[in-house]
Design a protein around this motif. Structure first.
Motif, PDB file in Angstrom:
ATOM      1  N   ALA A 145     111.368  42.987  64.575  1.00  0.00           N
ATOM      2  CA  ALA A 145     112.158  43.054  63.799  1.00  0.00           C
ATOM      3  C   ALA A 145     111.682  41.805  62.399  1.00  0.00           C
ATOM      4  CB  ALA A 145     113.485  41.968  63.931  1.00  0.00           C
ATOM      5  N   GLY A 146     110.335  40.970  62.205  1.00  0.00           N
ATOM      6  CA  GLY A 146     110.275  40.872  61.189  1.00  0.00           C
ATOM      7  C   GLY A 146     109.122  41.582  60.135  1.00  0.00           C
ATOM      8  N   ALA A 147     109.444  42.706  60.578  1.00  0.00           N
ATOM      9  CA  ALA A 147     108.597  43.846  60.048  1.00  0.00           C
ATOM     10  C   ALA A 147     109.736  44.006  58.977  1.00  0.00           C
ATOM     11  CB  ALA A 147     107.926  45.045  60.426  1.00  0.00           C
ATOM     12  N   GLU A 148     111.319  43.960  58.997  1.00  0.00           N
ATOM     13  CA  GLU A 148     111.705  44.983  57.734  1.00  0.00           C
ATOM     14  C   GLU A 148     112.772  43.841  56.705  1.00  0.00           C
ATOM     15  OE1 GLU A 148     112.997  47.400  58.465  1.00  0.00           O
ATOM     16  OE2 GLU A 148     111.883  48.248  59.866  1.00  0.00           O
ATOM     17  N   GLY A 149     111.807  42.698  56.712  1.00  0.00           N
ATOM     18  CA  GLY A 149     112.048  41.536  56.705  1.00  0.00           C
ATOM     19  C   GLY A 149     112.002  40.168  57.134  1.00  0.00           C
ATOM     20  N   ILE A 150     113.072  38.983  56.286  1.00  0.00           N
ATOM     21  CA  ILE A 150     112.763  37.227  57.241  1.00  0.00           C
ATOM     22  C   ILE A 150     114.106  37.483  58.051  1.00  0.00           C
ATOM     23  CG2 ILE A 150     114.453  35.313  56.344  1.00  0.00           C
ATOM     24  CD1 ILE A 150     112.746  35.066  53.679  1.00  0.00           C
ATOM     25  N   VAL A 151     113.721  36.927  59.160  1.00  0.00           N
ATOM     26  CA  VAL A 151     114.605  36.726  60.230  1.00  0.00           C
ATOM     27  C   VAL A 151     114.021  35.223  61.382  1.00  0.00           C
ATOM     28  CG1 VAL A 151     113.680  38.222  61.885  1.00  0.00           C
ATOM     29  CG2 VAL A 151     116.035  37.661  62.432  1.00  0.00           C
ATOM     30  N   GLN A 152     114.969  34.446  61.381  1.00  0.00           N
ATOM     31  CA  GLN A 152     114.541  33.361  62.142  1.00  0.00           C
ATOM     32  C   GLN A 152     115.964  33.207  63.304  1.00  0.00           C
ATOM     33  OE1 GLN A 152     113.305  30.481  59.473  1.00  0.00           O
ATOM     34  NE2 GLN A 152     115.291  29.243  60.264  1.00  0.00           N
ATOM     35  N   ALA A 153     115.392  32.063  64.021  1.00  0.00           N
ATOM     36  CA  ALA A 153     116.436  31.590  64.526  1.00  0.00           C
ATOM     37  C   ALA A 153     117.067  30.691  64.392  1.00  0.00           C
ATOM     38  CB  ALA A 153     115.802  31.037  66.472  1.00  0.00           C
ATOM     39  N   ALA A 154     118.116  30.386  64.334  1.00  0.00           N
ATOM     40  CA  ALA A 154     120.045  29.947  63.954  1.00  0.00           C
ATOM     41  C   ALA A 154     120.438  28.610  64.382  1.00  0.00           C
ATOM     42  CB  ALA A 154     120.357  30.668  62.622  1.00  0.00           C
ATOM     43  N   ASN A 155     120.547  29.351  65.372  1.00  0.00           N
ATOM     44  CA  ASN A 155     121.406  28.261  65.938  1.00  0.00           C
ATOM     45  C   ASN A 155     120.287  28.038  67.683  1.00  0.00           C
ATOM     46  OD1 ASN A 155     122.699  27.451  64.335  1.00  0.00           O
ATOM     47  ND2 ASN A 155     124.502  28.912  64.907  1.00  0.00           N
ATOM     48  N   PHE A 156     119.873  27.718  68.434  1.00  0.00           N
ATOM     49  CA  PHE A 156     119.650  27.462  69.530  1.00  0.00           C
ATOM     50  C   PHE A 156     121.343  27.115  70.696  1.00  0.00           C
ATOM     51  CE2 PHE A 156     115.926  27.157  68.037  1.00  0.00           C
ATOM     52  CZ  PHE A 156     114.773  28.603  68.902  1.00  0.00           C
ATOM     53  N   ASN A 157     121.953  27.600  70.542  1.00  0.00           N
ATOM     54  CA  ASN A 157     123.135  26.719  71.406  1.00  0.00           C
ATOM     55  C   ASN A 157     123.314  26.769  72.695  1.00  0.00           C
ATOM     56  OD1 ASN A 157     124.736  26.732  68.287  1.00  0.00           O
ATOM     57  ND2 ASN A 157     124.964  29.406  68.955  1.00  0.00           N
ATOM     58  N   SER A 158     122.922  27.501  73.155  1.00  0.00           N
ATOM     59  CA  SER A 158     123.127  26.904  75.230  1.00  0.00           C
ATOM     60  C   SER A 158     122.018  28.434  75.422  1.00  0.00           C
ATOM     61  CB  SER A 158     124.411  27.330  75.414  1.00  0.00           C
ATOM     62  OG  SER A 158     124.560  28.567  75.446  1.00  0.00           O
ATOM     63  N   PRO A 159     121.672  27.754  76.462  1.00  0.00           N
ATOM     64  CA  PRO A 159     120.907  28.895  76.998  1.00  0.00           C
ATOM     65  C   PRO A 159     121.278  30.078  77.444  1.00  0.00           C
ATOM     66  CG  PRO A 159     120.829  27.045  78.387  1.00  0.00           C
ATOM     67  CD  PRO A 159     121.859  26.438  77.554  1.00  0.00           C
ATOM     68  N   GLY A 160     120.652  31.007  76.996  1.00  0.00           N
ATOM     69  CA  GLY A 160     120.636  32.456  76.846  1.00  0.00           C
ATOM     70  C   GLY A 160     121.646  32.496  76.130  1.00  0.00           C
ATOM     71  N   GLN A 161     121.922  31.110  75.131  1.00  0.00           N
ATOM     72  CA  GLN A 161     122.381  32.492  73.260  1.00  0.00           C
ATOM     73  C   GLN A 161     122.161  31.055  72.806  1.00  0.00           C
ATOM     74  OE1 GLN A 161     126.835  30.960  71.560  1.00  0.00           O
ATOM     75  NE2 GLN A 161     127.310  30.955  73.704  1.00  0.00           N
ATOM     76  N   ILE A 162     121.368  32.947  71.211  1.00  0.00           N
ATOM     77  CA  ILE A 162     120.580  32.043  70.764  1.00  0.00           C
ATOM     78  C   ILE A 162     121.525  33.643  69.065  1.00  0.00           C
ATOM     79  CG2 ILE A 162     118.469  32.284  69.166  1.00  0.00           C
ATOM     80  CD1 ILE A 162     117.077  32.699  72.651  1.00  0.00           C
ATOM     81  N   VAL A 163     122.014  32.296  68.440  1.00  0.00           N
ATOM     82  CA  VAL A 163     121.990  33.167  66.521  1.00  0.00           C
ATOM     83  C   VAL A 163     120.338  33.290  65.735  1.00  0.00           C
ATOM     84  CG1 VAL A 163     123.565  32.865  64.892  1.00  0.00           C
ATOM     85  CG2 VAL A 163     124.498  32.168  67.143  1.00  0.00           C
ATOM     86  N   ILE A 164     120.635  34.696  65.577  1.00  0.00           N
ATOM     87  CA  ILE A 164     119.284  34.876  64.468  1.00  0.00           C
ATOM     88  C   ILE A 164     119.875  34.827  62.721  1.00  0.00           C
ATOM     89  CG2 ILE A 164     118.012  35.896  65.990  1.00  0.00           C
ATOM     90  CD1 ILE A 164     118.333  38.294  65.209  1.00  0.00           C
ATOM     91  N   SER A 165     119.251  34.703  61.810  1.00  0.00           N
ATOM     92  CA  SER A 165     120.020  34.177  60.731  1.00  0.00           C
ATOM     93  C   SER A 165     118.291  35.093  59.945  1.00  0.00           C
ATOM     94  CB  SER A 165     120.375  33.110  60.381  1.00  0.00           C
ATOM     95  OG  SER A 165     120.614  32.914  59.423  1.00  0.00           O
ATOM     96  N   GLY A 166     119.261  36.182  58.439  1.00  0.00           N
ATOM     97  CA  GLY A 166     117.534  36.741  57.646  1.00  0.00           C
ATOM     98  C   GLY A 166     118.401  38.213  56.665  1.00  0.00           C
ATOM     99  N   ASP A 167     117.439  38.068  56.405  1.00  0.00           N
ATOM    100  CA  ASP A 167     117.721  39.220  56.188  1.00  0.00           C
ATOM    101  C   ASP A 167     118.311  40.462  56.317  1.00  0.00           C
ATOM    102  OD1 ASP A 167     115.935  39.217  53.416  1.00  0.00           O
ATOM    103  OD2 ASP A 167     114.099  39.646  54.368  1.00  0.00           O
ATOM    104  N   ILE A 168     119.305  41.270  55.541  1.00  0.00           N
ATOM    105  CA  ILE A 168     120.708  42.509  56.553  1.00  0.00           C
ATOM    106  C   ILE A 168     119.343  43.205  57.061  1.00  0.00           C
ATOM    107  CG2 ILE A 168     122.053  43.975  56.166  1.00  0.00           C
ATOM    108  CD1 ILE A 168     122.752  42.147  53.834  1.00  0.00           C
ATOM    109  N   ALA A 169     118.569  43.742  57.117  1.00  0.00           N
ATOM    110  CA  ALA A 169     117.790  45.122  57.597  1.00  0.00           C
ATOM    111  C   ALA A 169     116.977  44.437  58.990  1.00  0.00           C
ATOM    112  CB  ALA A 169     116.784  45.850  56.405  1.00  0.00           C
ATOM    113  N   ALA A 170     116.866  42.901  58.508  1.00  0.00           N
ATOM    114  CA  ALA A 170     115.598  42.361  59.820  1.00  0.00           C
ATOM    115  C   ALA A 170     116.508  42.371  60.891  1.00  0.00           C
ATOM    116  CB  ALA A 170     114.706  41.508  58.956  1.00  0.00           C
ATOM    117  N   VAL A 171     117.845  41.549  60.378  1.00  0.00           N
ATOM    118  CA  VAL A 171     119.002  41.347  61.603  1.00  0.00           C
ATOM    119  C   VAL A 171     119.386  42.220  62.501  1.00  0.00           C
ATOM    120  CG1 VAL A 171     121.113  40.195  61.530  1.00  0.00           C
ATOM    121  CG2 VAL A 171     119.575  39.167  60.291  1.00  0.00           C
TER     122      VAL A 171
END
Length: 301
Positions: A145-171
């Protein structure tokens, strides 16, 4: 052993904290003190404001912080061996642990909310929840997805629940690709910015300058901090981690695992709603969980 944990953005609700204000004179005095410090009545927004008004980051953050601290002020702190907070909640944890005074915490939380809202306007971004995917598959998804812009893990909330964050196109691309990487569900979130990503860099720099004016002391209770997932008491390290937190991932899963390993068996969520209890239930099987959101919860302590 017992730990207090404090919620972050997303836990707000209309009318939050009203019964605490009406029931406990000391909590009412604390809330009125916050109104005076801020120069406007945050309690009016908490008690009477619309969902839309309360969802604005500049209001959400001081509102959740104040609700948490008003509740905490009515609880017996004896036997609390450790504390932690999710993103914004880390400021509540640090205030409870004596590292930041209430007055300074109100000011810096309000400034943090303002800066994050401003950064979200200046550098638009978004966030998405990725459900049911192994953490080990995340790097491949983000790389694609990073080919579209900045995107990274924002929250490791619990096993099997991750929140990602970044440029709209990349997310959006990551949401589209997530099922092919093993996700059960991927959904864009309604947020005002790409929190915990490099798009918050302008806010991080200004927050660092604002924190220089804050007297941070050594914590009297170990605080398991988001950016490093380990307990910290040293004032200089606390300051460094608070700055780092804005653009780093919230390592919540890893923090709860660290606290459990250290002997914490009981987690008390202090503040609005039950979000953290739900996450901790999936991280630390068998942990004893309770929440202190309302006056009735506090009176049942």
């Amino acid at each position: 052993m017992k730990a207090f944990v404090f919620p972050g953005q997303g836990s707000q609700y209309c009318g939050m904290g009203r019964d605490i204000y009406d029931t406990f004179p000391a909590a009412k005095a604390l809330m009125e003190q916050a109104n005076d410090i801020l120069g406007y009545r945050i309690t009016d927004i908490m008690f009477l404001g619309s969902e839309e008004e309360l969802r604005q980051t500049m209001h959400t953050q001081p509102a959740i912080f104040l609700h948490s601290m008003a509740a905490a002020s009515q609880l017996n702190a004896e036997g609390v061996a450790m504390t932690a907070g999710h993103s914004l909640g880390e400021y509540s944890a640090l205030c409870f642990a004596g590292a930041i005074s209430f007055e300074d915490a109100v000011k810096i939380v309000a400034e943090r909310g303002r800066l994050m809202q401003q950064a979200g306007t200046e550098k638009p971004g978004t966030m998405a929840a990725i459900i049911g995917m192994q953490d080990s598959a995340l790097d491949a998804l983000l790389a694609e997805a990073g080919a579209e812009g900045i995107v990274q893990a924002a929250n490791f909330n619990s096993p099997g629940q991750i929140v990602i964050s970044g440029d709209i196109a990349a997310v959006k691309k990551a949401v589209e690709l997530a099922p092919a990487h093993g996700a059960r569900m991927a959904k864009e979130l309604v947020v005002s910015g790409a929190f915990h990503s490099p798009l918050m860099k302008p806010a991080e720099e200004k927050l660092a300058a604002a924190l220089e004016a804050v007297d941070i002391k050594n914590a009297t209770i170990p605080v398991c901090m988001n950016a490093v997932a380990r307990t910290v008491t040293d004032a200089a390290e606390i300051r460094k981690n608070l700055v780092l937190q804005l653009t780093s991932s919230v390592l919540w899963t890893q923090s709860i695992e660290e606290m459990t390993t250290a002997g914490i068996t009981r987690f008390v969520e202090v503040g609005p709603q039950k979000v953290l209890q739900g996450l901790i239930k999936r991280i630390s099987k068998g942990a004893e969980l309770e929440g202190k959101d309302t006056a009735a919860d506090i009176q049942g302590a």
